[in-house]
Scaffold this motif. Structure first.
Motif, PDB file in Angstrom:
ATOM      1  N   ALA A 201      11.726  27.727  35.149  1.00 41.12           N
ATOM      2  CA  ALA A 201      11.735  26.833  36.313  1.00 41.12           C
ATOM      3  C   ALA A 201      12.962  25.940  36.303  1.00 41.12           C
ATOM      4  CB  ALA A 201      10.458  25.990  36.332  1.00 41.12           C
ATOM      5  N   ILE A 202      13.371  25.484  35.131  1.00 43.03           N
ATOM      6  CA  ILE A 202      14.575  24.646  35.040  1.00 43.03           C
ATOM      7  C   ILE A 202      15.804  25.441  35.455  1.00 43.03           C
ATOM      8  CG2 ILE A 202      16.075  23.412  33.438  1.00 43.03           C
ATOM      9  CD1 ILE A 202      13.540  22.644  31.869  1.00 43.03           C
ATOM     10  N   TYR A 203      15.904  26.687  34.964  1.00 44.27           N
ATOM     11  CA  TYR A 203      17.023  27.542  35.385  1.00 44.27           C
ATOM     12  C   TYR A 203      17.035  27.700  36.913  1.00 44.27           C
ATOM     13  CZ  TYR A 203      18.189  29.087  30.633  1.00 44.27           C
ATOM     14  OH  TYR A 203      18.602  29.122  29.314  1.00 44.27           O
ATOM     15  N   LEU A 204      15.862  27.911  37.490  1.00 42.81           N
ATOM     16  CA  LEU A 204      15.772  28.138  38.934  1.00 42.81           C
ATOM     17  C   LEU A 204      16.185  26.901  39.721  1.00 42.81           C
ATOM     18  CD1 LEU A 204      14.914  30.157  41.141  1.00 42.81           C
ATOM     19  CD2 LEU A 204      12.636  29.130  41.065  1.00 42.81           C
ATOM     20  N   LEU A 205      15.723  25.726  39.297  1.00 40.52           N
ATOM     21  CA  LEU A 205      16.059  24.501  40.018  1.00 40.52           C
ATOM     22  C   LEU A 205      17.552  24.193  39.951  1.00 40.52           C
ATOM     23  CD1 LEU A 205      13.081  22.107  39.156  1.00 40.52           C
ATOM     24  CD2 LEU A 205      13.489  23.420  41.239  1.00 40.52           C
ATOM     25  N   VAL A 206      18.170  24.575  38.845  1.00 39.52           N
ATOM     26  CA  VAL A 206      19.625  24.398  38.749  1.00 39.52           C
ATOM     27  C   VAL A 206      20.342  25.383  39.663  1.00 39.52           C
ATOM     28  CG1 VAL A 206      21.623  24.611  37.211  1.00 39.52           C
ATOM     29  CG2 VAL A 206      19.552  23.457  36.420  1.00 39.52           C
ATOM     30  N   GLY A 207      19.781  26.583  39.756  1.00 40.59           N
ATOM     31  CA  GLY A 207      20.452  27.617  40.550  1.00 40.59           C
ATOM     32  C   GLY A 207      20.262  27.479  42.041  1.00 40.59           C
ATOM     33  N   ILE A 208      19.129  26.872  42.477  1.00 42.67           N
ATOM     34  CA  ILE A 208      18.858  26.769  43.919  1.00 42.67           C
ATOM     35  C   ILE A 208      19.979  26.047  44.668  1.00 42.67           C
ATOM     36  CG2 ILE A 208      17.373  25.599  45.602  1.00 42.67           C
ATOM     37  CD1 ILE A 208      14.966  26.509  43.998  1.00 42.67           C
TER      38      ILE A 208
ATOM     39  N   ALA B 289      27.015  38.398  53.920  1.00 39.10           N
ATOM     40  CA  ALA B 289      27.441  38.918  52.617  1.00 39.10           C
ATOM     41  C   ALA B 289      27.220  37.878  51.520  1.00 39.10           C
ATOM     42  CB  ALA B 289      28.911  39.321  52.675  1.00 39.10           C
ATOM     43  N   LEU B 290      27.523  36.626  51.817  1.00 38.76           N
ATOM     44  CA  LEU B 290      27.347  35.553  50.846  1.00 38.76           C
ATOM     45  C   LEU B 290      25.876  35.372  50.491  1.00 38.76           C
ATOM     46  CD1 LEU B 290      28.735  33.230  49.276  1.00 38.76           C
ATOM     47  CD2 LEU B 290      28.288  31.772  51.258  1.00 38.76           C
ATOM     48  N   ILE B 291      25.021  35.394  51.515  1.00 40.30           N
ATOM     49  CA  ILE B 291      23.590  35.202  51.280  1.00 40.30           C
ATOM     50  C   ILE B 291      23.036  36.317  50.391  1.00 40.30           C
ATOM     51  CG2 ILE B 291      21.320  35.248  52.399  1.00 40.30           C
ATOM     52  CD1 ILE B 291      22.606  33.773  54.762  1.00 40.30           C
ATOM     53  N   ILE B 292      23.367  37.554  50.750  1.00 42.51           N
ATOM     54  CA  ILE B 292      22.863  38.692  49.975  1.00 42.51           C
ATOM     55  C   ILE B 292      23.338  38.613  48.521  1.00 42.51           C
ATOM     56  CG2 ILE B 292      23.031  41.198  49.684  1.00 42.51           C
ATOM     57  CD1 ILE B 292      23.028  41.407  52.733  1.00 42.51           C
ATOM     58  N   THR B 293      24.625  38.301  48.352  1.00 36.57           N
ATOM     59  CA  THR B 293      25.187  38.240  47.003  1.00 36.57           C
ATOM     60  C   THR B 293      24.529  37.139  46.174  1.00 36.57           C
ATOM     61  OG1 THR B 293      27.306  39.049  47.838  1.00 36.57           O
ATOM     62  CG2 THR B 293      27.309  37.975  45.678  1.00 36.57           C
ATOM     63  N   LEU B 294      24.419  35.948  46.758  1.00 31.76           N
ATOM     64  CA  LEU B 294      23.884  34.818  46.011  1.00 31.76           C
ATOM     65  C   LEU B 294      22.393  34.980  45.724  1.00 31.76           C
ATOM     66  CD1 LEU B 294      25.702  31.811  47.761  1.00 31.76           C
ATOM     67  CD2 LEU B 294      26.135  32.737  45.478  1.00 31.76           C
ATOM     68  N   ILE B 295      21.630  35.362  46.735  1.00 34.87           N
ATOM     69  CA  ILE B 295      20.179  35.431  46.542  1.00 34.87           C
ATOM     70  C   ILE B 295      19.808  36.569  45.607  1.00 34.87           C
ATOM     71  CG2 ILE B 295      17.986  35.923  47.704  1.00 34.87           C
ATOM     72  CD1 ILE B 295      18.954  34.283  50.058  1.00 34.87           C
ATOM     73  N   PHE B 296      20.322  37.766  45.863  1.00 36.25           N
ATOM     74  CA  PHE B 296      19.977  38.892  44.993  1.00 36.25           C
ATOM     75  C   PHE B 296      20.590  38.732  43.602  1.00 36.25           C
ATOM     76  CE2 PHE B 296      18.777  40.752  48.999  1.00 36.25           C
ATOM     77  CZ  PHE B 296      17.651  41.489  48.680  1.00 36.25           C
TER      78      PHE B 296
ATOM     79  N   ILE C  92      18.268  36.470  41.785  1.00 32.15           N
ATOM     80  CA  ILE C  92      17.055  37.181  41.376  1.00 32.15           C
ATOM     81  C   ILE C  92      17.324  38.057  40.144  1.00 32.15           C
ATOM     82  CG2 ILE C  92      15.397  38.953  42.080  1.00 32.15           C
ATOM     83  CD1 ILE C  92      15.639  37.852  44.934  1.00 32.15           C
ATOM     84  N   VAL C  93      18.482  38.755  40.140  1.00 33.48           N
ATOM     85  CA  VAL C  93      18.836  39.611  39.006  1.00 33.48           C
ATOM     86  C   VAL C  93      18.963  38.781  37.737  1.00 33.48           C
ATOM     87  CG1 VAL C  93      20.651  41.066  38.022  1.00 33.48           C
ATOM     88  CG2 VAL C  93      19.931  41.393  40.399  1.00 33.48           C
ATOM     89  N   VAL C  94      19.644  37.632  37.838  1.00 32.89           N
ATOM     90  CA  VAL C  94      19.812  36.775  36.659  1.00 32.89           C
ATOM     91  C   VAL C  94      18.459  36.269  36.173  1.00 32.89           C
ATOM     92  CG1 VAL C  94      20.758  34.577  35.846  1.00 32.89           C
ATOM     93  CG2 VAL C  94      22.162  36.110  37.257  1.00 32.89           C
TER      94      VAL C  94
ATOM     95  N   PHE D  56       6.477  34.707  38.956  1.00 34.60           N
ATOM     96  CA  PHE D  56       7.548  33.711  38.960  1.00 34.60           C
ATOM     97  C   PHE D  56       8.645  34.099  39.940  1.00 34.60           C
ATOM     98  CE2 PHE D  56      11.222  31.393  37.608  1.00 34.60           C
ATOM     99  CZ  PHE D  56      10.737  30.177  37.162  1.00 34.60           C
ATOM    100  N   VAL D  57       9.041  35.355  39.924  1.00 41.28           N
ATOM    101  CA  VAL D  57      10.093  35.801  40.849  1.00 41.28           C
ATOM    102  C   VAL D  57       9.640  35.617  42.295  1.00 41.28           C
ATOM    103  CG1 VAL D  57      11.369  37.814  41.678  1.00 41.28           C
ATOM    104  CG2 VAL D  57      11.150  37.381  39.220  1.00 41.28           C
ATOM    105  N   PHE D  58       8.389  36.012  42.564  1.00 43.71           N
ATOM    106  CA  PHE D  58       7.887  35.883  43.930  1.00 43.71           C
ATOM    107  C   PHE D  58       7.842  34.412  44.358  1.00 43.71           C
ATOM    108  CE2 PHE D  58       4.764  35.646  47.285  1.00 43.71           C
ATOM    109  CZ  PHE D  58       5.016  36.773  48.047  1.00 43.71           C
ATOM    110  N   ALA D  59       7.270  33.556  43.493  1.00 50.27           N
ATOM    111  CA  ALA D  59       7.182  32.136  43.826  1.00 50.27           C
ATOM    112  C   ALA D  59       8.567  31.494  43.876  1.00 50.27           C
ATOM    113  CB  ALA D  59       6.306  31.418  42.800  1.00 50.27           C
TER     114      ALA D  59
END
Length: 621
Positions: free
Chosen positions: A200-207, A285-292, A295-297, A319-322
């Motif tokens: 969750a910490i990784y995700l909040l930093v990445g959002i 292109a930016l959205i797809i690259t950043l979001i996917f 998710i990969v990371v 976790f990925v879904f949420a």
């Protein structure tokens, strides 16, 4: 006291002072190019005031919104975790159908409550917009003509359509989306920390790393989209203008030039659209690259934790879904903020219309006009300046006594102040000095509605509404019976052509009565004034634009209308007023002479010169 108040109001207008307190007047709208979107969200309070009248629908929408948000952010990820952890194991293989049935039930409930949310949120949005439009329009009907001099009716019409459409979007979509995403973001984030605090910490930093570039591109895209809409509006404006004036375009052989002008506008629209499309492509292109990529990371790091036994496979799936839900909710919030600000700007502009107060209003204790009415009109040392021309007096030190039943013609060159006399008699404006009276009562002391009830007006161009002949007639007296309608039509020499209409009085006359000729429109306007049956009649050169036959019919109808009434006639053609009891000659806002036609024509003043020009020309013709 009333005259003193008028003089004080005129002094403020001349010096540019503003009253210490009171409703806002003057120009309300920002000029073209000003950023009207930069408004406080507090302006949306007007929308809330309209929406709170429907607590049941808002409550149902709120319940549906809460249920859909909780199912999406909590229930569905939890169901996925159970399916993966228990359904995909050897021990739980036989229970997998049960877990999927639970998930399917959640989907059905989600679909039902989503439909419920959409219906009630949309209902509230449409209802709020309808209420706001009605309130604004009712207030506009109260405002004085001076308001529409300073604020373009086209601009007001745009506010009534474009701004209410923005509010409809805000109430029916944006607010719902914002609230849903706030709930989803809060619960999804809490669920993420409950599932796997480290991830969750990784995700909040990445959002923020994902959202900030998208938000910046989104802001730029919205600006270009607004510019694109402006270009489209320019194209529509050219089409409307040219089609309306097509006869002039073709008469002067300007088709080629207008085609080139339209083509240039279309090309500007295309250039703006091309810029918008390019930016949208880059943003996609930016959205797809950043979001996917995120998710990969996230999966990469989660897989490492699964191998270490720190979390289960179901946990990483949930976790990925949420996480996607939380990131999407935060991203949507940045997007809807701009729409909320646009809605606040629209609400602010509509609030200005709603809060505007008429300059002309009934006093707290209006003085009643005498009954029965006599029809006397008096101007005593009147000076008046229009709000849009405060440095120029339309009439100055004007005094005129008109006896009941008298016919007075007002003549003079354009700009002499003739039409201003009518505006003051109907109390569309108050003079800055002096007083106007009807039957001895100062108009500033009386109720404007009672004043206008005693006046019938026949304009120069007929001025009909886009309605049936019946409704145009009933404007003079909405409660008139069928017999009274036809009696007025016969007296106005209008019955013959009205009987020939396809549906008689119920025939739709087209926009502004365009299905009738000029003479027919004028006779219908006279019949409308006959139904008014008012003691004072105002005629604004009612035969100036008619052919000889129509003029004879109209003049005959006017003679019957003028009988036993006090009549003021604005005249440019002196032949129409030779029989007036008195002719008042105006120049530069003042009376320069008055008398009968015979007396004035034999003199050496302005009237004699005008008469020599007109009657001499007519004789030569």
């Amino acid at each position: 006291m009333d005259d003193e108040a008028q003089i004080e109001g005129g002094r403020r207008q001349e010096t540019g002072e503003e009253p210490a307190k009171g409703p806002r007047r003057g120009r309300l709208f920002p000029k073209r190019g000003e950023d009207a979107d930069k408004r406080s969200l507090k302006s949306l309070a007007m929308v809330w005031d309209a929406a709170k009248h429907y607590p049941l629908q808002m409550s149902l929408a709120g319940v549906a919104l809460l249920v859909t948000a909780l199912i999406t952010s909590l229930a569905v990820p939890s169901a996925l975790k159970l399916i993966i952890d228990r359904g995909f194991t050897a021990e739980g293989a036989e229970d997998i159908d049960r877990w999927f049935r639970y998930l399917l039930l959640l989907v059905v409930v989600l679909g039902g409550f989503t439909a419920m949310r959409f219906y009630f949120v949309s209902w509230v949005g449409e209802r709020v917009v309808a209420d706001i439009r009605s309130k604004v329009y009712r207030n506009l009907l109260r405002l004085s003509p001076s308001f529409f001099e300073e604020n373009s009716p086209k601009e007001i019409s745009s506010r009534m359509t474009a701004d209410t459409a923005i509010i409809e979007t805000v109430v029916g979509t944006t607010l719902s989306v914002a609230l849903r995403n706030i709930i989803m973001a809060i619960f999804a984030t809490g669920y993420l920390f409950w599932l796997a605090p480290q991830l969750a910490i990784y995700l909040l930093v990445g959002i923020p790393l994902v959202i900030i570039p998208i938000a910046l591109f989104g802001s730029k895209l919205r600006a270009i989209s607004r510019s694109s809409q402006d270009r489209i509006a320019d194209v529509g404006g050219i089409v409307t203008e040219v089609l309306t004036g097509m006869k002039i375009v073709q008469a002067f052989n300007q088709q080629t030039r207008e085609g080139e002008r339209f083509g240039a506008a279309v090309e500007r629209t295309f250039d703006t659209a091309r810029e918008r499309i390019l930016l949208r492509a880059i943003m996609t292109a930016l959205i797809i690259t950043l979001i996917f990529g995120a998710i990969v990371v996230l999966l990469w790091r989660g897989a490492a934790l699964v191998q270490q036994g720190a979390i289960t496979g179901g946990t990483i799936g949930a976790f990925v879904f949420a996480g996607i839900i939380a990131a999407g909710a935060f991203g949507a919030l940045t997007e809807v903020l701009g729409d909320l600000l646009r809605g606040a700007g629209a609400a602010s502009r509509l609030s200005e219309l709603l809060d505007a107060e008429p300059d002309i209003a009934a006093p707290a204790r209006p003085q009643t006009l005498p009954v029965p009415p006599r029809g006397g009109v008096s101007f005593r040392n009147v000076t008046f300046r229009y709000p849009t021309r405060p440095d120029e007096a339309a009439i100055r030190d004007f005094s005129l006594e008109i006896e009941p039943g008298e016919t007075v013609a007002i003549v003079g060159p354009s700009g002499a102040g003739k039409s201003t006399i009518f505006q003051l008699v109907e109390r569309f404006y108050d003079p800055q000095a002096g007083s106007v009276r009807i039957d001895g009562v100062p108009l500033v002391s009386a109720d404007p509605a009672e004043i206008r009830q005693r006046i019938a007006f026949v304009p120069q161009d007929g001025l009909l509404f886009s309605a049936s002949a019946r409704d145009n007639l009933r404007y003079g007296n909405w409660d008139a019976s069928e017999d009274e309608l036809w009696a007025a039509a016969r007296a106005a020499n209008a019955a013959e052509f009205l009987e020939r209409l396809p549906q008689g009085l119920d025939t739709f006359l087209g926009e502004s009565g365009t299905r009738l000729s000029g003479g027919q429109q004028q006779r219908l306007a006279i019949a409308r004034a006959l139904l008014r049956d008012a003691p004072i009649l105002l005629l604004d050169e009612a035969t100036s634009a008619l052919d000889a036959q129509s003029e004879r019919l109209v003049q005959d109808a006017l003679d019957r209308l003028m009988a036993h009434r006090t009549t003021l006639v604005i005249a440019h053609r002196l032949a129409t007023v030779r029989a007036a009891d008195r002719i008042v000659v105006m120049e530069e806002g003042a009376i320069v002479e008055q008398g009968t036609h015979a007396d004035l024509a034999e003199g050496s003043g302005l009237y004699a010169r005008l008469a020599a020009l007109q009657f001499g020309r007519d004789t030569a013709a």
